[in-house]
Design an enzyme around this catalytic site. Structure first.
Site, PDB file in Angstrom:
ATOM      1  N   ARG A 130       0.986  -1.274   0.017  1.00 12.83           N
ATOM      2  CA  ARG A 130      -0.023  -0.100  -0.358  1.00 12.83           C
ATOM      3  C   ARG A 130       0.675   1.161   0.184  1.00 12.83           C
ATOM      4  O   ARG A 130      -0.058   2.460   0.068  1.00 12.83           O
ATOM      5  CB  ARG A 130      -0.736  -0.281   1.506  1.00 12.83           C
ATOM      6  N   ASN A 155      -6.929   0.712  15.715  1.00 14.43           N
ATOM      7  CA  ASN A 155      -6.669  -0.365  15.180  1.00 14.43           C
ATOM      8  C   ASN A 155      -5.280  -0.495  14.793  1.00 14.43           C
ATOM      9  O   ASN A 155      -4.917   0.011  13.670  1.00 14.43           O
ATOM     10  CB  ASN A 155      -7.134  -0.143  13.318  1.00 14.43           C
ATOM     11  N   ASP A 210     -13.663  -4.881  13.126  1.00 18.70           N
ATOM     12  CA  ASP A 210     -14.521  -3.949  11.990  1.00 18.70           C
ATOM     13  C   ASP A 210     -15.904  -4.152  12.288  1.00 18.70           C
ATOM     14  O   ASP A 210     -17.055  -3.376  12.347  1.00 18.70           O
ATOM     15  CB  ASP A 210     -14.420  -4.077  10.527  1.00 18.70           C
TER      16      ASP A 210
END
Length: 399
Positions: free
Chosen positions: A129, A192, A281
């Site tokens: 990413r 997270n 989530d």
């Protein structure tokens, strides 16, 4: 920059109640358990913490938009198409002609006997990413009329610590959003914690962000790694500003601590785990949906637990909740019946459910156009006190 065309209407009605901001990526899912070197084929899907929450909120009947950037590539188009099919408003997502859509591969453990096998019920994510389109998110987003309109009308804004680790511009965006406090908007923030993303960045920027939220979601394992403690009371002291701090202790207990010292804890459901990714989530979405619907703390925690349990029994990052009457019965279950409830890929068994009323945990994402009916507090007995999810903790945290 242009926006991606998506099939069908991109602005669901009514206007979005919730807005989730952050990166989503293309996902390559293996066709079999075992280490990557033993996998022959992969299936393309999409995933990302904030978009997972957006999809799960939409499935719970909460009109939700997702704000981000994707590359002008097939992965970006696939991502927007799938999120739109889940009922998520993607009308303000920007398409970047120069940067690619992020990508990650999922490694799923099994019982292959291979020395690099993670083992049953465990998974690991491998990210590609760096330099992605979403890493170019910045405060300039707020000058975009479409994005600004969505943010102005939202009752809930959901953020996460992942975005802070992507780039300086992403960090600046979070700081700007958190500084824009509105009495009619709840800002939730999920830690997270992703260690790999912080290798070249300073995680000291995180605590002020977390303390600026109205609702803080912390995995106990993540908090221990990031802040040196997993004890709910200590974390409540560490972050005094949020109205509520929710600490998720994996498959054991979730505790919600209010600013006035009130604490409500609820044990996790017994779950036959298929795959752990996405459960955190799903818990966040259930808890947030319960908050928007005005459920008491126990109801919010239980709806989060149920979402997490269904995600744990499904392949992929999204799972569908059982029918509304089953959800309502479980939210109102006695502590003994809640403790006796078991969730598997085949369905839900619980003394709280009438004979023949088994909830089916569907091993797939919500069907396009068919979000699960949200439970109505009037449909369930008034519970005596607290609750929350666990399967919420994601073993794939340490990436």
């Amino acid at each position: 920059m242009p926006r991606q065309d998506t099939p069908g209407p991109t602005r669901p009605e009514p206007p979005p109640t919730a807005v989730c901001v952050g990166e989503s990526m293309a996902v390559l899912l293996p066709d079999r358990p075992g280490p990557l070197e033993a996998v022959e084929n992969f299936r393309l899907s999409v995933g990302g913490a904030e978009s997972n929450v957006a999809g799960a909120l939409a499935a719970l009947g909460v009109p939700t938009a997702w704000l981000s950037r994707v590359g002008d590539d097939g992965f970006g188009r696939r991502l927007l198409t799938e999120l739109a099919a889940r009922g998520v408003d993607v009308s303000a997502v920007t398409v970047d002609p120069h940067r690619p859509t992020g990508l990650y591969l999922k490694e799923v453990g099994g019982a292959t006997g291979h020395r690099h096998d993670l083992g049953p019920g465990r998974s690991r994510l491998h990210y590609h990413r760096r330099g992605s389109a979403a890493a170019a998110l910045s405060p300039a987003l707020l000058a975009d009329p479409a994005a600004a309109a969505l943010l102005a009308g939202a009752r809930l804004l959901h953020l996460s610590g992942i975005t802070a680790a992507l780039s300086d511009d992403c960090l600046a965006l979070l700081r700007t959003l958190l500084a824009d406090r509105r009495p009619d908007r709840l800002v939730s923030f999920d830690l997270n914690w992703r260690p790999a993303l912080w290798q070249d960045r300073d995680p000291a920027v995180l605590p002020p962000l977390l303390d600026a939220a109205d609702l803080l979601l912390l995995g106990a394992d993540e908090a221990l790694a990031a802040f040196g403690t997993d004890e709910p009371a200590a974390l409540r002291r560490r972050f005094p500003s949020p109205a509520t701090v929710v600490v998720k202790d994996a498959d054991r207990m979730v505790t919600a601590l209010e600013r006035d010292g009130t604490a409500v804890a609820e044990p996790a459901l017994a779950v036959e785990v298929v795959e752990a990714t996405g459960a955190g989530d799903a818990f966040a979405a259930g808890y947030l949906a319960g908050t928007l619907r005005g459920l008491d703390q126990r109801g919010r925690l239980r709806l989060g637990h149920l979402g997490a349990a269904c995600a744990l029994t499904a392949h992929g990052d999204q799972a569908e909740l059982p029918p509304a009457p089953v959800v309502a019965a479980l939210l109102g279950a006695s502590p003994a019946d809640w403790a006796a409830t078991r969730v598997t890929a085949r369905g839900i068994t619980s003394p709280a459910l009438p004979p023949g009323r088994a909830g089916t945990a569907v091993p797939a994402g919500p069907r396009p156009g068919k979000p699960a009916d949200p439970p109505d507090p009037a449909d369930r007995p008034d519970p005596s006190h607290p609750s929350d999810p666990a399967g919420a903790a994601d073993p794939a945290r340490a990436q």
